[in-house]
Design an enzyme around this catalytic site. Structure first.
Site, PDB file in Angstrom:
ATOM      1  N   LYS A  10      32.102  53.621  18.752  1.00  0.00           N
ATOM      2  CA  LYS A  10      31.769  54.719  19.665  1.00  0.00           C
ATOM      3  C   LYS A  10      31.163  55.916  18.913  1.00  0.00           C
ATOM      4  O   LYS A  10      31.219  55.976  17.681  1.00  0.00           O
ATOM      5  CB  LYS A  10      33.034  55.117  20.438  1.00  0.00           C
ATOM      6  CG  LYS A  10      33.588  53.986  21.332  1.00  0.00           C
ATOM      7  CD  LYS A  10      34.697  54.500  22.226  1.00  0.00           C
ATOM      8  CE  LYS A  10      35.262  53.385  23.098  1.00  0.00           C
ATOM      9  NZ  LYS A  10      36.255  53.913  24.085  1.00  0.00           N
ATOM     10  N   TYR A  50      30.971  50.472  32.162  1.00  0.00           N
ATOM     11  CA  TYR A  50      32.360  50.801  32.509  1.00  0.00           C
ATOM     12  C   TYR A  50      32.602  50.803  34.015  1.00  0.00           C
ATOM     13  O   TYR A  50      33.518  51.482  34.487  1.00  0.00           O
ATOM     14  CB  TYR A  50      32.731  52.158  31.908  1.00  0.00           C
ATOM     15  CG  TYR A  50      33.052  52.115  30.420  1.00  0.00           C
ATOM     16  CD1 TYR A  50      34.114  51.351  29.941  1.00  0.00           C
ATOM     17  CD2 TYR A  50      32.311  52.846  29.497  1.00  0.00           C
ATOM     18  CE1 TYR A  50      34.433  51.315  28.590  1.00  0.00           C
ATOM     19  CE2 TYR A  50      32.613  52.813  28.142  1.00  0.00           C
ATOM     20  CZ  TYR A  50      33.680  52.046  27.698  1.00  0.00           C
ATOM     21  OH  TYR A  50      33.994  52.015  26.358  1.00  0.00           O
ATOM     22  N   PHE A  58      39.543  59.261  34.608  1.00  0.00           N
ATOM     23  CA  PHE A  58      38.903  59.545  33.320  1.00  0.00           C
ATOM     24  C   PHE A  58      37.463  59.055  33.251  1.00  0.00           C
ATOM     25  O   PHE A  58      36.804  59.202  32.218  1.00  0.00           O
ATOM     26  CB  PHE A  58      39.719  58.942  32.165  1.00  0.00           C
ATOM     27  CG  PHE A  58      39.945  57.449  32.257  1.00  0.00           C
ATOM     28  CD1 PHE A  58      38.979  56.548  31.843  1.00  0.00           C
ATOM     29  CD2 PHE A  58      41.141  56.951  32.762  1.00  0.00           C
ATOM     30  CE1 PHE A  58      39.184  55.181  31.922  1.00  0.00           C
ATOM     31  CE2 PHE A  58      41.361  55.573  32.848  1.00  0.00           C
ATOM     32  CZ  PHE A  58      40.372  54.690  32.424  1.00  0.00           C
ATOM     33  N   ARG A  86      41.243  42.954  19.084  1.00  0.00           N
ATOM     34  CA  ARG A  86      42.142  43.941  19.706  1.00  0.00           C
ATOM     35  C   ARG A  86      43.255  44.357  18.744  1.00  0.00           C
ATOM     36  O   ARG A  86      43.650  45.526  18.702  1.00  0.00           O
ATOM     37  CB  ARG A  86      42.710  43.407  21.016  1.00  0.00           C
ATOM     38  CG  ARG A  86      41.634  43.235  22.081  1.00  0.00           C
ATOM     39  CD  ARG A  86      42.200  42.839  23.430  1.00  0.00           C
ATOM     40  NE  ARG A  86      42.887  43.947  24.096  1.00  0.00           N
ATOM     41  CZ  ARG A  86      42.257  44.956  24.695  1.00  0.00           C
ATOM     42  NH1 ARG A  86      40.938  44.993  24.725  1.00  0.00           N
ATOM     43  NH2 ARG A  86      42.944  45.910  25.280  1.00  0.00           N
ATOM     44  N   THR A  92      44.924  51.629  22.764  1.00  0.00           N
ATOM     45  CA  THR A  92      43.860  52.484  23.316  1.00  0.00           C
ATOM     46  C   THR A  92      44.062  53.941  22.925  1.00  0.00           C
ATOM     47  O   THR A  92      43.113  54.627  22.534  1.00  0.00           O
ATOM     48  CB  THR A  92      43.836  52.370  24.859  1.00  0.00           C
ATOM     49  OG1 THR A  92      43.697  50.991  25.193  1.00  0.00           O
ATOM     50  CG2 THR A  92      42.692  53.152  25.462  1.00  0.00           C
ATOM     51  N   ASN A 113      38.150  57.422  20.926  1.00  0.00           N
ATOM     52  CA  ASN A 113      39.073  56.462  20.291  1.00  0.00           C
ATOM     53  C   ASN A 113      38.346  55.418  19.434  1.00  0.00           C
ATOM     54  O   ASN A 113      38.844  54.309  19.253  1.00  0.00           O
ATOM     55  CB  ASN A 113      40.013  55.836  21.333  1.00  0.00           C
ATOM     56  CG  ASN A 113      39.298  54.899  22.295  1.00  0.00           C
ATOM     57  OD1 ASN A 113      38.074  54.891  22.386  1.00  0.00           O
ATOM     58  ND2 ASN A 113      40.071  54.099  23.007  1.00  0.00           N
ATOM     59  N   HIS A 116      35.550  50.148  21.103  1.00  0.00           N
ATOM     60  CA  HIS A 116      35.850  49.411  22.323  1.00  0.00           C
ATOM     61  C   HIS A 116      35.844  47.922  21.991  1.00  0.00           C
ATOM     62  O   HIS A 116      35.049  47.480  21.162  1.00  0.00           O
ATOM     63  CB  HIS A 116      34.794  49.669  23.408  1.00  0.00           C
ATOM     64  CG  HIS A 116      34.872  48.677  24.548  1.00  0.00           C
ATOM     65  ND1 HIS A 116      35.754  48.838  25.595  1.00  0.00           N
ATOM     66  CD2 HIS A 116      34.230  47.499  24.747  1.00  0.00           C
ATOM     67  CE1 HIS A 116      35.620  47.790  26.398  1.00  0.00           C
ATOM     68  NE2 HIS A 116      34.713  46.965  25.911  1.00  0.00           N
ATOM     69  N   GLU A 127      30.369  41.311  29.100  1.00  0.00           N
ATOM     70  CA  GLU A 127      30.009  42.474  28.291  1.00  0.00           C
ATOM     71  C   GLU A 127      28.920  42.130  27.270  1.00  0.00           C
ATOM     72  O   GLU A 127      28.045  42.949  27.007  1.00  0.00           O
ATOM     73  CB  GLU A 127      31.251  43.031  27.588  1.00  0.00           C
ATOM     74  CG  GLU A 127      32.233  43.666  28.564  1.00  0.00           C
ATOM     75  CD  GLU A 127      33.423  44.321  27.883  1.00  0.00           C
ATOM     76  OE1 GLU A 127      34.229  44.938  28.604  1.00  0.00           O
ATOM     77  OE2 GLU A 127      33.553  44.236  26.644  1.00  0.00           O
TER      78      GLU A 127
HETATM   79  P1  CMP Z   1      37.842  51.449  26.127  1.00  0.00           P
HETATM   80  O1  CMP Z   1      38.486  50.268  25.502  1.00  0.00           O
HETATM   81  O2  CMP Z   1      36.451  51.751  25.727  1.00  0.00           O
HETATM   82  O3  CMP Z   1      37.883  51.278  27.724  1.00  0.00           O
HETATM   83  C1  CMP Z   1      37.878  52.391  28.587  1.00  0.00           C
HETATM   84  C2  CMP Z   1      38.081  53.692  27.883  1.00  0.00           C
HETATM   85  O4  CMP Z   1      38.483  54.770  28.691  1.00  0.00           O
HETATM   86  C3  CMP Z   1      39.175  53.550  26.858  1.00  0.00           C
HETATM   87  O5  CMP Z   1      38.730  52.741  25.788  1.00  0.00           O
HETATM   88  C4  CMP Z   1      39.478  55.019  26.533  1.00  0.00           C
HETATM   89  O6  CMP Z   1      38.638  55.531  25.518  1.00  0.00           O
HETATM   90  C5  CMP Z   1      39.113  55.741  27.841  1.00  0.00           C
HETATM   91  N1  CMP Z   1      40.274  56.305  28.507  1.00  0.00           N
HETATM   92  C6  CMP Z   1      40.494  57.611  28.729  1.00  0.00           C
HETATM   93  N2  CMP Z   1      41.652  57.800  29.381  1.00  0.00           N
HETATM   94  C7  CMP Z   1      42.205  56.587  29.556  1.00  0.00           C
HETATM   95  C8  CMP Z   1      43.408  56.117  30.158  1.00  0.00           C
HETATM   96  N3  CMP Z   1      44.297  56.959  30.711  1.00  0.00           N
HETATM   97  N4  CMP Z   1      43.653  54.787  30.147  1.00  0.00           N
HETATM   98  C9  CMP Z   1      42.759  53.914  29.617  1.00  0.00           C
HETATM   99  N5  CMP Z   1      41.603  54.312  29.042  1.00  0.00           N
HETATM  100  C10 CMP Z   1      41.322  55.624  29.002  1.00  0.00           C
END
Ligand code: CMP
Length: 140
Positions: A10, A50, A58, A86, A92, A113, A116, A127
């Site tokens: 990211k 997404y 979010f 993972r 996450t 974070n 992904h 994806e």
């Molecule tokens: P990702 O694996 O990219 O998938 C969705 C993204 O939403 C996740 O990583 C986080 O970076 C973001 N996100 C923000 N808030 C939340 C939440 N409460 N739960 C899950 N994903 C979140």
């Protein structure tokens, strides 16, 4: 089983200049990069990627973050690639991520974070196809 998974480094991790360090973790775990591209996602591309999260509170912050700078997108191939990837990423929310995981080491918040990864083999196929034509993936 031999699997493929979609990985995105990211904008936060690209900005921190840790693309190579993250690739090294994939390689050390036996995952091979079989496709890769750097890309600055458009809003439409990020929203489409997404789409499953469209109704989540979010969603807008997630899209804004994902278009804030270039990302590095790759397909990883290996035995049990989805789960292996993972495990390398960690939880996450970096606050919950186990020591030594990518998110524990490089992520700042649940939004920023670092990475992904596909959550299952079926989502991985969707994806991967979202970002790569079949001819851009190189089985090794
Ligand atoms: P990702 O694996 O990219 O998938 C969705 C993204 O939403 C996740 O990583 C986080 O970076 C973001 N996100 C923000 N808030 C939340 C939440 N409460 N739960 C899950 N994903 C979140």
């Amino acid at each position: 089983a031999l699997e493929r998974t979609l990985s995105i480094i990211k904008p936060d991790a690209v900005a921190k200049n840790v693309v190579g360090e993250i690739y090294a973790r994939f390689e050390k775990a036996g995952l091979k990069v079989v496709a890769a591209k750097m890309k600055h996602l458009s809003r439409k591309e990020a929203e489409g990627f997404y789409a499953v999260h469209r109704e989540r509170p979010f969603f807008n912050a997630l899209v804004e973050f994902m278009i804030s700078g270039p990302v590095m997108i790759q397909v990883l191939q290996g035995d049990n690639a989805v789960l292996k990837h993972r495990d390398l990423m960690g939880a996450t929310n970096p606050k919950d991520a186990a020591k030594g995981t990518i998110r524990a080491d490089f992520a700042d918040s649940i939004d920023a974070n670092a990475v992904h990864g596909s959550d299952a083999a079926e989502t991985a196929a969707t994806e991967i196809a979202y970002f790569f034509a079949a001819t851009e993936v190189f089985p090794r």
